[in-house]
Design a protein around this motif. Structure first.
Motif, PDB file in Angstrom:
ATOM      1  N   ARG A 210       0.834  -1.211   0.000  1.00 49.38           N
ATOM      2  CA  ARG A 210       0.000   0.000   0.000  1.00 49.38           C
ATOM      3  C   ARG A 210       0.865   1.256   0.000  1.00 49.38           C
ATOM      4  NH1 ARG A 210      -5.088   1.511   0.881  1.00 49.38           N
ATOM      5  NH2 ARG A 210      -5.753  -0.603   1.385  1.00 49.38           N
ATOM      6  N   ARG A 211       1.908   1.249   0.799  1.00 48.58           N
ATOM      7  CA  ARG A 211       2.770   2.426   0.853  1.00 48.58           C
ATOM      8  C   ARG A 211       3.444   2.682  -0.497  1.00 48.58           C
ATOM      9  NH1 ARG A 211       8.080   4.221   2.505  1.00 48.58           N
ATOM     10  NH2 ARG A 211       7.903   6.135   3.728  1.00 48.58           N
ATOM     11  N   ARG A 212       3.863   1.600  -1.169  1.00 46.65           N
ATOM     12  CA  ARG A 212       4.531   1.748  -2.457  1.00 46.65           C
ATOM     13  C   ARG A 212       3.584   2.201  -3.573  1.00 46.65           C
ATOM     14  NH1 ARG A 212       9.385  -0.796  -3.653  1.00 46.65           N
ATOM     15  NH2 ARG A 212       9.057   0.140  -5.696  1.00 46.65           N
ATOM     16  N   LEU A 213       2.283   2.032  -3.354  1.00 50.16           N
ATOM     17  CA  LEU A 213       1.313   2.424  -4.362  1.00 50.16           C
ATOM     18  C   LEU A 213       0.535   3.681  -3.987  1.00 50.16           C
ATOM     19  CD1 LEU A 213      -0.215  -1.042  -5.391  1.00 50.16           C
ATOM     20  CD2 LEU A 213       1.588   0.248  -6.543  1.00 50.16           C
ATOM     21  N   THR A 214       0.818   4.216  -2.815  1.00 50.54           N
ATOM     22  CA  THR A 214       0.085   5.402  -2.361  1.00 50.54           C
ATOM     23  C   THR A 214       0.839   6.660  -2.755  1.00 50.54           C
ATOM     24  OG1 THR A 214      -0.857   4.196  -0.492  1.00 50.54           O
ATOM     25  CG2 THR A 214      -0.903   6.603  -0.379  1.00 50.54           C
ATOM     26  N   LEU A 215       0.301   7.349  -3.750  1.00 48.92           N
ATOM     27  CA  LEU A 215       0.933   8.568  -4.252  1.00 48.92           C
ATOM     28  C   LEU A 215       0.142   9.766  -3.749  1.00 48.92           C
ATOM     29  CD1 LEU A 215       3.309   9.400  -6.053  1.00 48.92           C
ATOM     30  CD2 LEU A 215       1.737   9.395  -7.993  1.00 48.92           C
ATOM     31  N   LYS A 216       0.742  10.526  -2.847  1.00 50.60           N
ATOM     32  CA  LYS A 216       0.103  11.714  -2.283  1.00 50.60           C
ATOM     33  C   LYS A 216       0.921  12.949  -2.628  1.00 50.60           C
ATOM     34  CE  LYS A 216      -1.909   9.299   1.695  1.00 50.60           C
ATOM     35  NZ  LYS A 216      -1.969   9.234   3.180  1.00 50.60           N
ATOM     36  N   ASP A 217       0.377  14.092  -2.315  1.00 46.58           N
ATOM     37  CA  ASP A 217       1.062  15.339  -2.639  1.00 46.58           C
ATOM     38  C   ASP A 217       2.433  15.424  -1.988  1.00 46.58           C
ATOM     39  OD1 ASP A 217       0.966  18.036  -3.877  1.00 46.58           O
ATOM     40  OD2 ASP A 217       1.107  18.696  -1.795  1.00 46.58           O
ATOM     41  N   ASP A 218       2.548  14.887  -0.776  1.00 43.34           N
ATOM     42  CA  ASP A 218       3.820  14.979  -0.050  1.00 43.34           C
ATOM     43  C   ASP A 218       4.718  13.767  -0.279  1.00 43.34           C
ATOM     44  OD1 ASP A 218       2.308  13.140   1.303  1.00 43.34           O
ATOM     45  OD2 ASP A 218       2.696  13.953   3.302  1.00 43.34           O
ATOM     46  N   ARG A 219       4.336  12.873  -1.222  1.00 44.38           N
ATOM     47  CA  ARG A 219       5.156  11.694  -1.504  1.00 44.38           C
ATOM     48  C   ARG A 219       5.756  11.799  -2.902  1.00 44.38           C
ATOM     49  NH1 ARG A 219       4.098   6.137  -0.483  1.00 44.38           N
ATOM     50  NH2 ARG A 219       6.277   6.273   0.119  1.00 44.38           N
ATOM     51  N   TYR A 220       6.268  12.979  -3.214  1.00 44.51           N
ATOM     52  CA  TYR A 220       6.814  13.227  -4.549  1.00 44.51           C
ATOM     53  C   TYR A 220       8.102  12.435  -4.802  1.00 44.51           C
ATOM     54  CZ  TYR A 220       8.577  16.832  -1.359  1.00 44.51           C
ATOM     55  OH  TYR A 220       9.072  17.490  -0.261  1.00 44.51           O
ATOM     56  N   ASN A 221       8.794  12.020  -3.724  1.00 45.83           N
ATOM     57  CA  ASN A 221       9.979  11.169  -3.904  1.00 45.83           C
ATOM     58  C   ASN A 221       9.614   9.878  -4.626  1.00 45.83           C
ATOM     59  OD1 ASN A 221      11.168  13.110  -2.335  1.00 45.83           O
ATOM     60  ND2 ASN A 221      12.129  11.696  -0.925  1.00 45.83           N
ATOM     61  N   LEU A 222       8.458   9.307  -4.273  1.00 46.17           N
ATOM     62  CA  LEU A 222       8.008   8.070  -4.896  1.00 46.17           C
ATOM     63  C   LEU A 222       7.809   8.269  -6.398  1.00 46.17           C
ATOM     64  CD1 LEU A 222       7.046   5.139  -4.526  1.00 46.17           C
ATOM     65  CD2 LEU A 222       4.762   6.036  -4.031  1.00 46.17           C
ATOM     66  N   PHE A 223       7.251   9.411  -6.763  1.00 44.77           N
ATOM     67  CA  PHE A 223       7.044   9.721  -8.177  1.00 44.77           C
ATOM     68  C   PHE A 223       8.385   9.834  -8.900  1.00 44.77           C
ATOM     69  CE2 PHE A 223       6.086  13.132 -11.441  1.00 44.77           C
ATOM     70  CZ  PHE A 223       5.454  12.272 -12.323  1.00 44.77           C
ATOM     71  N   LEU A 224       9.357  10.456  -8.256  1.00 46.87           N
ATOM     72  CA  LEU A 224      10.684  10.597  -8.866  1.00 46.87           C
ATOM     73  C   LEU A 224      11.311   9.231  -9.130  1.00 46.87           C
ATOM     74  CD1 LEU A 224      13.256  12.108  -9.751  1.00 46.87           C
ATOM     75  CD2 LEU A 224      13.929  12.180  -7.336  1.00 46.87           C
ATOM     76  N   PHE A 225      11.314   8.351  -8.142  1.00 46.75           N
ATOM     77  CA  PHE A 225      11.959   7.055  -8.306  1.00 46.75           C
ATOM     78  C   PHE A 225      11.270   6.223  -9.390  1.00 46.75           C
ATOM     79  CE2 PHE A 225      13.215   7.547  -3.616  1.00 46.75           C
ATOM     80  CZ  PHE A 225      14.352   8.253  -3.982  1.00 46.75           C
ATOM     81  N   ALA A 226       9.944   6.340  -9.473  1.00 52.59           N
ATOM     82  CA  ALA A 226       9.216   5.623 -10.518  1.00 52.59           C
ATOM     83  C   ALA A 226       9.620   6.128 -11.901  1.00 52.59           C
ATOM     84  CB  ALA A 226       7.711   5.776 -10.313  1.00 52.59           C
ATOM     85  N   LYS A 227       9.764   7.438 -12.041  1.00 51.78           N
ATOM     86  CA  LYS A 227      10.125   8.019 -13.336  1.00 51.78           C
ATOM     87  C   LYS A 227      11.575   7.725 -13.702  1.00 51.78           C
ATOM     88  CE  LYS A 227       7.758  10.142 -15.599  1.00 51.78           C
ATOM     89  NZ  LYS A 227       6.828   9.704 -16.668  1.00 51.78           N
ATOM     90  N   ILE A 228      12.461   7.678 -12.712  1.00 52.63           N
ATOM     91  CA  ILE A 228      13.851   7.296 -12.979  1.00 52.63           C
ATOM     92  C   ILE A 228      13.878   5.878 -13.538  1.00 52.63           C
ATOM     93  CG2 ILE A 228      16.042   6.661 -11.882  1.00 52.63           C
ATOM     94  CD1 ILE A 228      15.721   9.017 -10.017  1.00 52.63           C
ATOM     95  N   TYR A 229      13.102   5.008 -12.923  1.00 49.20           N
ATOM     96  CA  TYR A 229      13.019   3.624 -13.382  1.00 49.20           C
ATOM     97  C   TYR A 229      12.462   3.569 -14.808  1.00 49.20           C
ATOM     98  CZ  TYR A 229      11.414  -1.253 -13.532  1.00 49.20           C
ATOM     99  OH  TYR A 229      11.187  -2.557 -13.885  1.00 49.20           O
TER     100      TYR A 229
END
Length: 202
Positions: free
Chosen positions: A84-103
């Motif tokens: 759930r944490r790995r799939l939860t994209l919130k406004d303050d979880r922009y790091n997750l978006f970055l790592f996904a885009k790097i991949y």
């Protein structure tokens, strides 16, 4: 939000939207309405900024997995919490978006390589719970970690595309996150668990 945190947020979203190589310090400074020298007051270079972003992510994940590990709930529920944490994209979880885009972009550099070498947190979590994993898989924990991480990132990227919003800046990132919040994540978690995790557990 402090100025330092504001720089990290803005830079992270620009790195994700436009690529790390394509994002210049001037671009970050311009979005923030500050002089280029103002950036250097907080960070010596783009690499130092990226390293701090990744360090923050490592610290956050360590804290989360420790909290999950200490919970008195079945191991299966702990795994679902991690998914759930790995799939939860919130406004303050922009790091997750970055790592996904790097991949997604294959934009690997020395800083990211170093981060991945240190990304042993989930492997440690699995090793600490070996009794819940079928014996034939216990010697493959690092491989399992890599496969799960790649699969979760691929699923996250797929769900992001389902919002229909291309992120180019902070405003579009916010719109994408708002649209993302309408996705039934619980359904996605159950599907992922059943496909990728259930079969390896005792």
């Amino acid at each position: 939000m402090t100025k330092r945190e504001r720089i990290k947020r803005t830079a992270t979203i620009l790195f994700a939207a436009n690529g790390i190589r394509n994002t210049k310090i001037e671009d970050i400074a311009n979005v923030l309405g500050m002089a280029k020298g103002g950036f250097y007051y907080y960070f010596k270079s783009k690499e130092e900024l990226l390293l701090e972003i990744m360090d923050n992510s490592v610290i956050s994940r360590k804290e989360f997995l420790k909290e999950v590990g200490d919970l008195d709930v079945p191991f299966e529920e702990k795994l679902k919490m991690i998914v759930r944490r790995r799939l939860t994209l919130k406004d303050d979880r922009y790091n997750l978006f970055l790592f996904a885009k790097i991949y997604e972009n294959g934009e690997i550099n020395l800083t990211y390589d170093e981060y991945m070498k240190r990304d042993i947190i989930f492997s440690e979590f699995l090793n600490n719970n070996r009794e819940h994993i079928k014996e034939e898989y216990r010697s493959e924990i690092e491989k399992i970690r890599t496969m799960l991480s790649s699969s979760l990132t691929t699923l996250l990227l797929y769900l992001i595309t389902q919002t229909g919003i291309e992120v180019v800046d902070e405003d579009s990132y916010k719109r994408m996150v708002e649209k993302y919040a309408t996705i039934d994540i619980t359904r996605e978690i159950e599907m992922f668990y059943n496909l990728f995790l259930k079969s390896m557990l005792n």
